[in-house]
Scaffold this active site. Structure first.
Site: not given
Length: 286
Positions: A173, A175
């Protein structure tokens, strides 16, 4: 001196919490119920920064953020890539054969389809991964498991029944770190990313013409997303990431050309590229 507070969406033990601990080990993570709450906490000064997921290598973009970020008036000052490792957990004393259902965020369930199918259990969508861990710890039901992080299992006193259950090893992921004020990384300070939003004029081939300058000036565009504005099918806004600093000669020319064909343009951030980017740069093929 008080600790820097960093807002995130979710409950203690969420992947956003882990990203904060890794990126800012001395900061105080501040859980928020929704993305809107997290962005409001930054805007109001209740939090100093925010750690917000923007895209995942398996599930794609985190849709809410592309709508909320441009309207928030906040700025990106950094990025963080977190390899996501999902754990199957349940209350203490539970065996794998006891489980009939598993709860987690919709993305986590989608990222762990293989084990859910193998165990023949039902996936139930929960607001977030850590929240599902907290819920099952309170319910004390051995037939229900959660998919969450190792940190969540520690926080809520759960047993991990299966480790690293994600279908794809590359599950990562990205961010972005948000702040109230822009903080441009200095030109020439290493690999940089410039993020901007724009809306093209309603003309034939406007997007093609607007982006032509990036090709002719050798600027690498790593992300281009489109989304509606205020539910209008014909008012499309674009969100883009490019390599480089806006004052670099090539990027400056490309932005100048983009502006000519755009009715709106705003730089959201100029920040250091995370070292993880080097692991997926394409090599030149013969």
């Amino acid at each position: 001196m008080s600790k820097m507070k960093i807002a995130f969406q979710g409950e203690p033990g969420a992947n956003s919490h882990i990203a904060i601990v890794e990126a800012y080990p001395d900061a105080e993570p501040m859980p928020c119920a929704t993305f809107e709450d997290a962005l409001s906490a930054i805007s109001s000064g209740e939090a100093d920064l925010g750690m917000i997921p923007i895209e995942n290598s398996v599930a794609g973009r985190v849709a809410d953020i592309h709508h909320l970020l441009p309207a928030s008036g906040l700025f990106i000052i950094g990025e963080w890539f977190l390899p996501v490792r999902h754990q199957l957990m349940a209350i203490k004393g539970t065996r794998l054969q006891d489980i009939k259902s598993v709860e987690s965020h919709v993305h986590a369930l989608g990222q762990c389809r293989r084990i859910i199918r193998k165990l023949g259990i039902k996936g139930i969508v929960h607001a977030d991964t850590a929240g599902s861990a907290r819920d099952i710890s309170e319910r004390k039901d051995k037939t229900v498991a959660a998919i969450a992080s190792r940190l969540a299992a520690q926080i809520y006193g759960l047993d991990i029944l299966a480790e690293d259950i994600e279908d794809e090893a590359h599950n990562t992921t990205r961010f972005v770190v948000l702040a109230r004020e822009p903080k441009w990384a200095p030109q020439g300070s290493g690999p940089l990313v410039t993020t901007f939003v724009f809306r093209v004029r309603n003309l034939p081939a406007a997007l093609y013409k607007a982006l032509g300058g990036f090709a002719t000036n050798g600027v690498n565009m790593t992300k281009l997303e489109s989304y509606m504005v205020d539910g209008n099918f014909f008012a499309t806004q674009f969100y883009a990431d490019v390599d480089g600093h806006p004052e670099d000669k090539g990027l400056a020319f490309a932005i100048e050309e983009l502006k000519f064909f755009s009715r709106e343009f705003r730089i959201v951030g100029v920040y250091p590229g995370h070292p993880f980017r080097a692991t997926f740069s394409e090599t030149q093929q013969d």
